[in-house]
Design a protein around this motif. Structure first.
Motif, mmCIF file in Angstrom:
data_model
loop_
_atom_site.group_PDB
_atom_site.id
_atom_site.type_symbol
_atom_site.label_atom_id
_atom_site.label_comp_id
_atom_site.label_asym_id
_atom_site.label_seq_id
_atom_site.Cartn_x
_atom_site.Cartn_y
_atom_site.Cartn_z
ATOM 1 N N LEU A 108 0.384 3.442 2.531
ATOM 2 C CA LEU A 108 -0.466 3.601 1.345
ATOM 3 C C LEU A 108 0.031 2.626 0.284
ATOM 4 N N GLN A 109 -0.525 1.439 0.301
ATOM 5 C CA GLN A 109 -0.062 0.369 -0.580
ATOM 6 C C GLN A 109 -0.237 0.755 -2.045
ATOM 7 N N GLU A 110 0.774 0.394 -2.885
ATOM 8 C CA GLU A 110 0.765 0.629 -4.340
ATOM 9 C C GLU A 110 0.894 2.102 -4.714
ATOM 10 N N VAL A 111 1.289 2.942 -3.764
ATOM 11 C CA VAL A 111 1.502 4.364 -4.051
ATOM 12 C C VAL A 111 3.001 4.631 -3.988
ATOM 13 N N SER A 112 3.515 5.405 -4.943
ATOM 14 C CA SER A 112 4.943 5.683 -5.010
ATOM 15 C C SER A 112 5.201 7.178 -4.877
ATOM 16 N N GLN A 113 6.476 7.513 -4.848
ATOM 17 C CA GLN A 113 6.903 8.906 -4.830
ATOM 18 C C GLN A 113 6.383 9.645 -6.059
ATOM 19 N N LEU A 114 6.352 8.940 -7.165
ATOM 20 C CA LEU A 114 5.858 9.525 -8.414
ATOM 21 C C LEU A 114 4.427 10.033 -8.260
ATOM 22 N N TYR A 115 3.583 9.257 -7.604
ATOM 23 C CA TYR A 115 2.195 9.676 -7.398
ATOM 24 C C TYR A 115 2.134 10.964 -6.571
ATOM 25 N N PHE A 116 2.973 11.019 -5.530
ATOM 26 C CA PHE A 116 2.917 12.167 -4.628
ATOM 27 C C PHE A 116 3.207 13.467 -5.371
ATOM 28 N N LEU A 695 -6.013 7.135 -21.136
ATOM 29 C CA LEU A 695 -5.178 7.781 -20.135
ATOM 30 C C LEU A 695 -5.961 8.794 -19.326
ATOM 31 N N SER A 696 -6.789 9.566 -20.004
ATOM 32 C CA SER A 696 -7.562 10.593 -19.322
ATOM 33 C C SER A 696 -8.466 9.974 -18.271
ATOM 34 N N THR A 697 -9.120 8.882 -18.633
ATOM 35 C CA THR A 697 -10.003 8.195 -17.687
ATOM 36 C C THR A 697 -9.221 7.638 -16.505
ATOM 37 N N SER A 698 -8.095 7.001 -16.769
ATOM 38 C CA SER A 698 -7.283 6.410 -15.709
ATOM 39 C C SER A 698 -6.787 7.469 -14.745
ATOM 40 N N GLU A 699 -6.289 8.583 -15.306
ATOM 41 C CA GLU A 699 -5.718 9.631 -14.470
ATOM 42 C C GLU A 699 -6.776 10.259 -13.568
ATOM 43 N N GLN A 700 -7.942 10.491 -14.114
ATOM 44 C CA GLN A 700 -9.014 11.070 -13.301
ATOM 45 C C GLN A 700 -9.403 10.131 -12.165
ATOM 46 N N ASP A 701 -9.409 8.837 -12.462
ATOM 47 C CA ASP A 701 -9.760 7.849 -11.446
ATOM 48 C C ASP A 701 -8.730 7.852 -10.315
ATOM 49 N N ILE A 702 -7.450 7.877 -10.674
ATOM 50 C CA ILE A 702 -6.391 7.905 -9.665
ATOM 51 C C ILE A 702 -6.458 9.185 -8.838
ATOM 52 N N ARG A 703 -6.705 10.299 -9.528
ATOM 53 C CA ARG A 703 -6.783 11.595 -8.837
ATOM 54 C C ARG A 703 -7.841 11.555 -7.734
ATOM 55 N N LYS A 704 -9.004 11.015 -8.043
ATOM 56 C CA LYS A 704 -10.090 10.948 -7.056
ATOM 57 C C LYS A 704 -9.715 10.047 -5.881
ATOM 58 N N LEU A 709 -7.818 9.208 -0.190
ATOM 59 C CA LEU A 709 -6.819 8.714 0.750
ATOM 60 C C LEU A 709 -6.293 9.839 1.629
ATOM 61 N N ASP A 710 -6.036 10.982 1.017
ATOM 62 C CA ASP A 710 -5.544 12.130 1.783
ATOM 63 C C ASP A 710 -6.561 12.559 2.839
ATOM 64 N N ARG A 711 -7.836 12.579 2.476
ATOM 65 C CA ARG A 711 -8.879 12.942 3.442
ATOM 66 C C ARG A 711 -8.985 11.914 4.559
ATOM 67 N N SER A 712 -8.829 10.637 4.217
ATOM 68 C CA SER A 712 -8.878 9.588 5.239
ATOM 69 C C SER A 712 -7.751 9.765 6.249
ATOM 70 N N ILE A 713 -6.547 10.060 5.742
ATOM 71 C CA ILE A 713 -5.414 10.276 6.639
ATOM 72 C C ILE A 713 -5.652 11.497 7.515
#
Length: 757
Positions: A108-116, A695-704, A709-713
């Motif tokens: 998962l490129q550009e994803v870190s432990q922090l995201y998880f 920030l709110s917009t960015s976070e919602q975008d990342i969340r989706k 990605l999780d569903r794809s896996i």
């Protein structure tokens, strides 16, 4: 596949007499039923015989971080088994590797432990499907190449293949060879084992027990007096000691034969009272020794019966073991002297096992050393020395290998310009790479198909790209079609699209720090006017470390701030308690910082099935924190321990316990709570308040996107056949805002687990 077909054919032949092809004979109904029952029985027997592959990894605490070259070592062994110098990785064992159906790596490129952990609830499949989890260093310039073999330096290649080559491929010159203490003593040619047996003068020099030596009057002889030859039997010997009123006394002894079989592993009751169990090193506790009745004379008699008349004992600093056993043996080989160093210094057994044999012994995950493991390692070191000869051992350049980490660490503190000016060779955390074929080439050479699917903009991975796609959706579609046709696959998804801001990770990090601060804030009161602040701090410290304590001098009606994160808090805690990573792990608060590691081990030694203990340290001061994690073999044992510790708390003990909520490697995150690039959290609060909408917009975008990605896996995982090793790698992030560790998840697909997920 071929073996299964042959087995099925054998069963059919065993239950059906041969007939001509054109012969038609109507069989009685009972015969048909009997044959059907027999065939069903055979099929069931074959199903039972089919072995399932499984993983075993002691990933806990500080050992949770795995380097990229270690991931390479793991993937190479998973793909090749014992072929092409692939060796079982030290940090994770793959049992029944040859029964693996396929190996699939998802990046998962550009994803870190922090995201998880920030978007933990979004990773519904990832956190439930994979049993093992480990940290990764922040991404290298070429992550896929670093974990699949290309771009790995010669040093890393050699260590991962299990061979003991010289550091950076350096081989000493002939002039250097002649000055080496090993060459000076044994020459360059190979010899038989008798050439390495210590002489009488050497045994006297290195304080081996001998007839007539001071203090050896009551020692027992092994009575092995027959002449030694190069075919004499070898036995590895190692002991563990505890400190008693009499001094160091042996409490465990192990004897291993030349084939690596343990023929003796006994606990011994010391003659006098034990003052220190040295549990950290010996693995011995009061509970372990309580039922033991065996005394030293019984062990001496048993050893005399087990050892042949021409036996040669092998060990590392074996003189201490023989003194502890109070025994005299005439023929010994000491590996600490065999692998000689300049000025009489000696290598540690743990280092030699790793550098020469590629074996990890005396692991920090284990409570104490295993004498059987140490004895076996000493035997293997001698056998390597005999097989390869002194010259090959010297060419390993063990002194350079030992000092290499220190050289690299010191060189990282200097600039490249200074190094060039001083004429010093530049060392880095990743030495200059020497082109070498990766293990994927070996797979292709044997006719096994390999697959790499990734985005076009990520095509500079250094590996041959099988297919390039323009979206994650396309990658998933092609992966479901092509992975079943490949024995080794790397599937790379990416988080970012062309329209996303480049540094969303910084915003996520800052907001997560603030949310953590909110979650970790507790309001308590009211208190009497004459309350003691010191007593209050001491009382709250029982629950864990206190970041700060503020007293309100006036009466206020205080309410905990309610945010979206706080509304999800109960749900999040339940999910964390059920996390597969926290199964069998409990968190214990109220640990006294004055205790030593040994004291803490002994304090919990009575707990049933205790597998490992992790006591985090403060990253700045290096001192232990006042909490620890205990890992048990089963969740039932963890629950019993939790109840036991809390019962003690009810009786006045300072300790308090609960089920673990976070992975033990996340203790490093505490440092992020103090400051952000030198700015206090309050200032970050103000900055983020100014960017609230963005920030709110960015976070919602990342969340989706992460949820997709999780569903794809999940879809890809479900399409895999059983017994497939699946490894998911979140490389981490390197940016101007700092480095963020990556995360690895791995497991072998099973029918029951895949249906549950």
């Amino acid at each position: 596949m071929f073996a299964n077909e042959m087995a099925e054919a054998a069963c059919v032949i065993g239950h059906k007499r041969p007939r001509e092809c054109n012969e038609e004979v109507e069989e009685p109904q009972k015969t048909k039923k009997k044959r059907k029952v027999d065939e069903d029985t055979c099929q069931n027997q074959h199903k039972r015989k089919e072995k399932k592959s499984r993983l075993s990894a002691g990933l806990f605490g500080e050992d949770c971080e795995i380097r990229h070259e270690q991931v390479y070592e793991f993937l190479k062994y998973a793909a090749l088994g014992k072929r092409h110098n692939a060796t079982q990785p030290s940090w994770c064992h793959i049992y029944h590797q040859r029964h693996l159906a396929k190996v699939v790596v998802i990046v998962l490129q550009e994803v870190s432990q922090l995201y998880f952990y920030k978007f933990y609830l979004q990773f519904k499949h990832l956190r439930r499907a994979f049993q093992h989890r480990f940290s990764l260093p922040p991404t290298s310039a070429n992550f896929i190449a670093s974990v699949c073999g290309e771009g790995i330096s010669m040093k890393h290649q050699n260590s991962m293949q299990g061979s003991a080559s010289a550091y950076s491929g350096h081989i000493p010159k002939n002039s250097d060879l002649q000055k080496d203490p090993i060459i000076e003593k044994y020459g360059e040619e190979k010899h038989g084992l008798t050439s390495y047996i210590l002489t009488l003068e050497e045994m006297r020099k290195y304080d081996y027990p001998l007839e007539g030596s001071p203090g050896c009057g009551n020692y027992v002889h092994t009575q092995c007096e027959s002449p030694r030859t190069d075919s004499s039997p070898l036995f590895g010997l190692d002991c563990e000691m505890c400190l008693t009123e009499k001094g160091n006394e042996v409490t465990r002894v192990s004897l291993v034969d030349a084939e690596g079989q343990c023929i003796m592993d006994e606990l011994i009751k010391p003659e006098t009272q034990i003052l220190n169990y040295f549990t950290r090193y010996s693995g011995i506790t009061r509970k372990i020794l309580r039922p033991v009745k065996t005394k030293l004379p019984e062990i001496q008699d048993k050893l005399k019966k087990l050892l042949p008349c021409d036996a040669v004992l092998v060990g590392h600093s074996l003189n201490a073991d023989l003194h502890a056993l109070q025994m005299i043996h005439p023929s010994v080989i000491d590996t600490s002297l065999l692998f000689a160093r300049h000025k009489g210094r000696r290598f540690k057994l743990k280092f030699l096992a790793k550098a020469v044999l590629g074996k990890e012994i005396q692991s920090e995950n284990k409570v104490g050393h295993d004498p059987t493991e140490d004895a076996e390692a000493a035997l293997e070191l001698l056998q390597y020395f005999i097989d390869q000869g002194p010259r090959k051992v010297v060419e390993l350049n063990l002194e350079m290998v030992l000092s290499a980490p220190n050289l690299m660490e010191s060189s990282q503190q200097k600039s490249a310009l200074q190094l060039q000016q001083n004429g010093v060779q530049k060392h880095s955390s990743e030495p200059p790479s020497i082109p070498k074929p990766c293990f994927l080439d070996h797979l292709n050479a044997t006719g096994q198909k390999t697959l790499l699917l990734s985005r076009k903009e990520l095509a500079s991975s250094g590996l041959c790209q099988n297919s390039l796609s323009t979206s994650n959706k396309q990658i998933l579609k092609r992966a479901i079609q092509e992975v079943p046709l490949s024995s080794f696959s790397v599937i790379q998804f990416t988080l970012r699209s062309a329209h996303d801001a480049p540094d969303l990770v910084a915003e996520v990090c800052e907001k997560m720090r603030i949310q953590l601060a909110d979650m970790l804030t507790v309001y308590a009161g009211p208190f009497d006017k004459d309350f003691c602040l010191k007593s209050l701090r001491r009382e709250f410290k029982k629950c864990g470390p206190i970041q700060s304590l503020t007293v309100l001098t006036e009466t206020h009606q205080v309410q905990r701030p309610v945010t979206v994160m706080m509304l999800d808090c109960d749900m999040l805690i339940k999910e964390l308690e059920m996390d597969i990573e926290n199964e069998g792990v409990i968190y214990v608060a109220g640990v006294k910082k004055t205790l030593t590691d040994t004291d803490l081990q002994e304090k919990f030694s009575h707990l049933k099935d205790l597998q490992a203990l992790f006591w985090p340290r403060d990253l700045k001061s290096g001192k232990h924190r006042n909490y620890c994690f205990l890992k048990f073999q089963t969740s039932e044992s963890a629950l019993e321990a939790l109840q036991d510790i809390n019962r003690q708390g009810a009786k006045g003990s300072q300790l308090q316990s609960r089920k673990a909520l976070t992975s033990s490697h996340l203790h490093r995150w505490i440092c992020h709570m103090d400051y952000n690039d030198g700015k206090p959290i309050q200032l970050v609060h103000h900055i983020l308040h100014m960017k609230k909408e963005q920030l709110s917009t960015s976070e919602q975008d990342i969340r989706k996107k992460l949820k997709k990605l999780d569903r794809s896996i999940k879809k890809l995982y479900r399409s895999l056949e059983n017994n497939t090793l699946c490894v998911v790698l979140l490389p981490g992030v390197n940016s101007v805002y700092g480095s963020f560790s990556g995360l690895g998840l791995m497991g072998i697909k099973e029918e029951s687990r895949s249906s549950a997920c």
